[in-house]
Design an enzyme around this catalytic site. Structure first.
Site, PDB file in Angstrom:
ATOM      1  N   LYS A  70       0.785  -1.286  -0.123  1.00 27.95           N
ATOM      2  CA  LYS A  70      -0.014   0.079  -0.138  1.00 27.95           C
ATOM      3  C   LYS A  70       0.669   1.280  -0.006  1.00 27.95           C
ATOM      4  O   LYS A  70       0.785   2.246  -0.866  1.00 27.95           O
ATOM      5  CB  LYS A  70      -1.009  -0.021   1.391  1.00 27.95           C
ATOM      6  CG  LYS A  70      -1.729   1.060   1.331  1.00 27.95           C
ATOM      7  CD  LYS A  70      -3.054   1.073   2.581  1.00 27.95           C
ATOM      8  CE  LYS A  70      -3.789   2.335   2.817  1.00 27.95           C
ATOM      9  NZ  LYS A  70      -4.399   2.204   3.951  1.00 27.95           N
ATOM     10  N   LYS A 129       9.292  -1.098  14.403  1.00 25.52           N
ATOM     11  CA  LYS A 129       9.586  -0.649  13.200  1.00 25.52           C
ATOM     12  C   LYS A 129      10.812   0.441  13.432  1.00 25.52           C
ATOM     13  O   LYS A 129      12.014   0.217  12.917  1.00 25.52           O
ATOM     14  CB  LYS A 129       8.636  -0.090  12.249  1.00 25.52           C
ATOM     15  CG  LYS A 129       7.875  -0.887  11.560  1.00 25.52           C
ATOM     16  CD  LYS A 129       6.876  -0.218  10.616  1.00 25.52           C
ATOM     17  CE  LYS A 129       5.699  -0.722  10.170  1.00 25.52           C
ATOM     18  NZ  LYS A 129       4.874  -0.135   9.284  1.00 25.52           N
ATOM     19  N   GLU A 176      -4.965  -7.195  14.516  1.00 22.38           N
ATOM     20  CA  GLU A 176      -4.528  -5.883  14.258  1.00 22.38           C
ATOM     21  C   GLU A 176      -5.648  -4.868  14.557  1.00 22.38           C
ATOM     22  O   GLU A 176      -5.325  -3.828  14.644  1.00 22.38           O
ATOM     23  CB  GLU A 176      -3.537  -5.969  12.918  1.00 22.38           C
ATOM     24  CG  GLU A 176      -2.935  -4.757  12.601  1.00 22.38           C
ATOM     25  CD  GLU A 176      -2.260  -4.750  11.382  1.00 22.38           C
ATOM     26  OE1 GLU A 176      -2.692  -4.482  10.301  1.00 22.38           O
ATOM     27  OE2 GLU A 176      -0.940  -5.117  11.406  1.00 22.38           O
ATOM     28  N   GLU A 220      10.404  -4.757   4.828  1.00 20.53           N
ATOM     29  CA  GLU A 220      10.288  -6.005   4.210  1.00 20.53           C
ATOM     30  C   GLU A 220      10.440  -6.164   2.856  1.00 20.53           C
ATOM     31  O   GLU A 220      11.101  -7.028   1.991  1.00 20.53           O
ATOM     32  CB  GLU A 220       9.525  -6.893   5.116  1.00 20.53           C
ATOM     33  CG  GLU A 220       9.643  -7.049   6.454  1.00 20.53           C
ATOM     34  CD  GLU A 220       9.098  -5.898   7.347  1.00 20.53           C
ATOM     35  OE1 GLU A 220       8.747  -4.911   6.809  1.00 20.53           O
ATOM     36  OE2 GLU A 220       8.944  -6.038   8.635  1.00 20.53           O
ATOM     37  N   GLY A 248      -4.812  -2.083   4.832  1.00 23.44           N
ATOM     38  CA  GLY A 248      -4.152  -3.081   4.444  1.00 23.44           C
ATOM     39  C   GLY A 248      -4.674  -4.397   4.573  1.00 23.44           C
ATOM     40  O   GLY A 248      -4.898  -5.178   3.706  1.00 23.44           O
ATOM     41  N   ARG A 249      -5.319  -4.686   5.840  1.00 23.68           N
ATOM     42  CA  ARG A 249      -6.061  -6.114   6.105  1.00 23.68           C
ATOM     43  C   ARG A 249      -7.483  -6.185   5.502  1.00 23.68           C
ATOM     44  O   ARG A 249      -7.994  -7.159   5.693  1.00 23.68           O
ATOM     45  CB  ARG A 249      -6.166  -6.334   7.592  1.00 23.68           C
ATOM     46  CG  ARG A 249      -6.751  -5.211   8.455  1.00 23.68           C
ATOM     47  CD  ARG A 249      -6.182  -5.401   9.969  1.00 23.68           C
ATOM     48  NE  ARG A 249      -6.669  -4.283  10.799  1.00 23.68           N
ATOM     49  CZ  ARG A 249      -6.148  -3.255  10.719  1.00 23.68           C
ATOM     50  NH1 ARG A 249      -4.880  -2.859  10.005  1.00 23.68           N
ATOM     51  NH2 ARG A 249      -6.611  -2.130  11.697  1.00 23.68           N
ATOM     52  N   HIS A 261      -4.906 -33.870  16.280  1.00 27.15           N
ATOM     53  CA  HIS A 261      -3.911 -34.578  16.565  1.00 27.15           C
ATOM     54  C   HIS A 261      -2.736 -33.840  17.294  1.00 27.15           C
ATOM     55  O   HIS A 261      -1.579 -34.269  17.070  1.00 27.15           O
ATOM     56  CB  HIS A 261      -3.427 -35.403  15.454  1.00 27.15           C
ATOM     57  CG  HIS A 261      -4.566 -36.574  14.748  1.00 27.15           C
ATOM     58  ND1 HIS A 261      -4.516 -37.871  15.500  1.00 27.15           N
ATOM     59  CD2 HIS A 261      -5.489 -36.565  14.088  1.00 27.15           C
ATOM     60  CE1 HIS A 261      -5.647 -38.514  14.782  1.00 27.15           C
ATOM     61  NE2 HIS A 261      -6.263 -37.710  14.057  1.00 27.15           N
TER      62      HIS A 261
HETATM   63  O1  F6P Z   1       1.887  -4.346   9.957  1.00 26.90           O
HETATM   64  C1  F6P Z   1       1.773  -2.932   9.629  1.00 26.90           C
HETATM   65  C2  F6P Z   1       1.106  -2.908   8.336  1.00 26.90           C
HETATM   66  O2  F6P Z   1       0.954  -1.503   8.069  1.00 26.90           O
HETATM   67  C3  F6P Z   1      -0.037  -3.771   7.836  1.00 26.90           C
HETATM   68  O3  F6P Z   1      -1.188  -3.171   8.357  1.00 26.90           O
HETATM   69  C4  F6P Z   1      -0.223  -3.776   6.482  1.00 26.90           C
HETATM   70  O4  F6P Z   1      -0.969  -4.469   6.084  1.00 26.90           O
HETATM   71  C5  F6P Z   1       1.253  -4.084   6.253  1.00 26.90           C
HETATM   72  O5  F6P Z   1       2.068  -3.543   7.095  1.00 26.90           O
HETATM   73  C6  F6P Z   1       2.109  -4.023   4.983  1.00 26.90           C
HETATM   74  O6  F6P Z   1       2.014  -2.611   4.394  1.00 26.90           O
HETATM   75  P1  F6P Z   1       1.976  -2.058   2.944  1.00 26.90           P
HETATM   76  O7  F6P Z   1       1.077  -2.826   2.236  1.00 26.90           O
HETATM   77  O8  F6P Z   1       2.003  -0.602   3.172  1.00 26.90           O
HETATM   78  O9  F6P Z   1       3.366  -2.635   2.408  1.00 26.90           O
END
Ligand code: F6P
Length: 533
Positions: A198, A500, A341, A204, A255-256, A372
């Site tokens: 987003k 972060k 979240e 990452e 995001g979620r 199991h």
């Molecule tokens: O973990 C925090 C967060 O902002 C989530 O809410 C989101 O889904 C994720 O990081 C990824 O964010 P982005 O889509 O901006 O890379």
């Protein structure tokens, strides 16, 4: 803001009284014996999802008081505000409009933009799916959190609808052990990378995207613009990365809650545009149900209210999800982000610390694997964990015998949790594997089950794109409901920020020559020295 906290309402006090008088000691076995209509009166058919709520530790009075609680707190007005695009995400000043992403053309807010991107994205997905022309065999989604978990959950769930000639891969973890084995099996000329973020700033995702781009160039790839596409609200940052094909979305998509947007591109590539539209249509049907059904027959609202009943009156701290469909193996992970979240908050909408519990821990595994592993604790442990079973009437595989066994296990588990087994009943049974050195009563005590353990069963006809869309939307609105009752903002996630920031501060200490530990707490300093040493 005219804010009323749930624990100050008349209904809350009434629920407390009801819990003391009839809730704490409600015995499901006795409740079924007393009321032959219990199943009918506590089961509900919503779009695509039938829900048996009768094995829960509540009764019609509980339901009535919970509905009163929702009414007293203006749940319906809050829902309508969300659907109308009001900025209900108050801490970020944003609307929350994932429902607009699945509204039919011309019907929801922002319809022209939504359908413009959707049409373009689905056209692109069809081009990729024409593998003879596109030459693509592998699609790698690079994203994390909401830019990963939705597609990663939906793609295997709809495997029966997937393109047979395309392999879908998901890379999320910044740990290089995630991307390395994926890249090892790929060829640049037959691979499409989707960089899904987003913000297009997430550490990452940016780090993995940079590794993928370098790998592509090092292995003879020469057309980054053709082999890398982006799903993002930050089109400028994507262009700077070298990505020219981008599918945008908007800050009113959390995001979620984003798998319905451009973030759903891997899903669209896997299952095709027609099935992707069916996924959206199923979610929209659940949106209509949430918007229109009276609260006492509104499945997402009732599930959210039941969550409040369990968390705040029974004091249950977790809920386990057991999908009896292997395709839903990533559903528990998806629900963890969606629920924890969203509702893992300890401050209310006006900034005061809450005196009551919010999000439970959500966890699980596909049945029968969970049976199991940890079901032992669910049956005989000291904590009560409400369980949610998800089953399908008809499988999308040809093995009727396997399906019958899966269903029998699903039904048997909810039955066993509720019925339990008395010590007397255990005494009357033979126990050939029990130690002969123990007296019969001791063995019987070990072999008895307390029972009265609550569960919900959600039943779909079949795991079609439409049914899955409805199921996911059901969970989204359930989370909205419990969050609204708790008076929290379910749509921000400040809790991920601190880690972060600290990671950014620690990184140079790890990569630099000195690893200066001045100012660090003793444990972090000790660990850093050990890693560097
Ligand atoms: O973990 C925090 C967060 O902002 C989530 O809410 C989101 O889904 C994720 O990081 C990824 O964010 P982005 O889509 O901006 O890379």
């Amino acid at each position: 803001m005219n804010f009323v906290r749930c624990d100050t309402t008349v209904a809350w006090t009434a629920l407390q009284g009801h819990y003391e008088a009839h809730g704490r000691d409600l015995d499901l076995r006795e409740a079924f014996a007393r009321d032959p209509q219990r199943f009918e009166s506590l089961a509900l058919q919503a779009p695509e999802v039938f829900a048996d709520l009768s094995k829960n530790r509540w009764d019609l009075m509980t339901r009535k008081l919970l509905v009163q609680l929702a009414q007293e707190l203006g749940l319906e007005a809050r829902r309508d505000a969300m659907l109308a695009g009001e900025a209900i995400n108050t801490t970020e000043g944003r609307a929350v409009l994932h429902t607009a992403l699945r509204a039919p053309r011309g019907q929801g807010p922002h319809s022209a933009e939504v359908h413009g991107v959707l049409d373009r994205m689905l056209d692109f997905a069809e081009q990729v799916r024409d593998t003879a022309a596109s030459g693509i065999r592998d699609v790698v989604n690079i994203g994390i959190g909401g830019s990963d978990l939705g597609p990663q959950m939906v793609v295997p769930a709809l495997d029966a609808y997937a393109h047979p000639g395309l392999a879908m891969h998901f890379v999320s973890n910044v740990d290089g052990h995630d991307i390395t084995p994926v890249l090892r099996r790929l060829k640049p000329e037959t691979t499409l990378f989707i960089v899904a973020s987003k913000t297009f700033t997430t550490q990452e995702t940016m780090a993995n995207a940079a590794v993928a781009r370098q790998w592509f160039l090092d292995n003879g790839g020469n057309d980054i613009a053709r082999h890398f596409v982006g799903a993002t609200t930050n089109l400028a940052a994507a262009a700077e990365f070298g990505i020219h094909t981008t599918f945008g979305f908007w800050d009113w998509v959390g995001g979620r809650y984003s798998l319905w947007s451009a973030i759903g591109l891997p899903i669209a590539i896997a299952i095709g545009s027609e099935h992707f539209r069916a996924l959206l249509a199923g979610a929209h049907a659940m949106d209509r149900h949430f918007a229109d059904a009276p609260l006492e027959a509104n499945l997402p609202a009732l599930l959210g209210l039941l969550d409040v009943w369990y968390r705040n009156f029974h004091g249950f701290t977790s809920r386990s999800v057991a999908p009896y469909h292997q395709g839903l193996k990533r559903l528990p992970a998806y629900l963890q982000q969606l629920e924890m979240e969203s509702n893992g908050k300890c401050v209310d909408l006006v900034g005061n610390t809450l005196p009551y519990g919010t999000s439970p821990v959500v966890w699980g595994e596909p049945g029968t694997n969970g049976q199991h592993a940890y079901f032992q604790m669910l049956h005989q442990g000291t904590d009560v964990v409400p369980l949610e079973f998800i089953a399908v009437k008809r499988p999308t595989h040809p093995h009727a015998d396997l399906h019958a066994k899966a269903l029998a296990n699903c039904l048997a588990q909810s039955q066993a949790l509720m019925l339990g087994k008395t010590t007397d009943a255990a005494l009357g049974e033979s126990a050939p594997t029990a130690s002969a050195a123990l007296d019969k009563l001791t063995v019987a005590r070990h072999r008895s089950f307390p029972g009265n353990r609550p569960s919900t069963t959600l039943l779909l006809d079949q795991l079609t794109p439409r049914a899955l869309g409805a199921l996911i939307a059901l969970y989204e609105h359930r989370v909205f409901t419990s969050g609204a009752i708790w008076g929290i903002n379910s749509f921000d996630q400040w809790g991920v920020e601190l880690g972060k920031a600290l990671a950014s501060a620690l990184l140079p200490k790890l990569t630099g020559a000195t690893g200066d530990t001045a100012g660090l707490d003793g444990s972090t300093a000790g660990l850093l020295a050990r890693i560097k040493g």
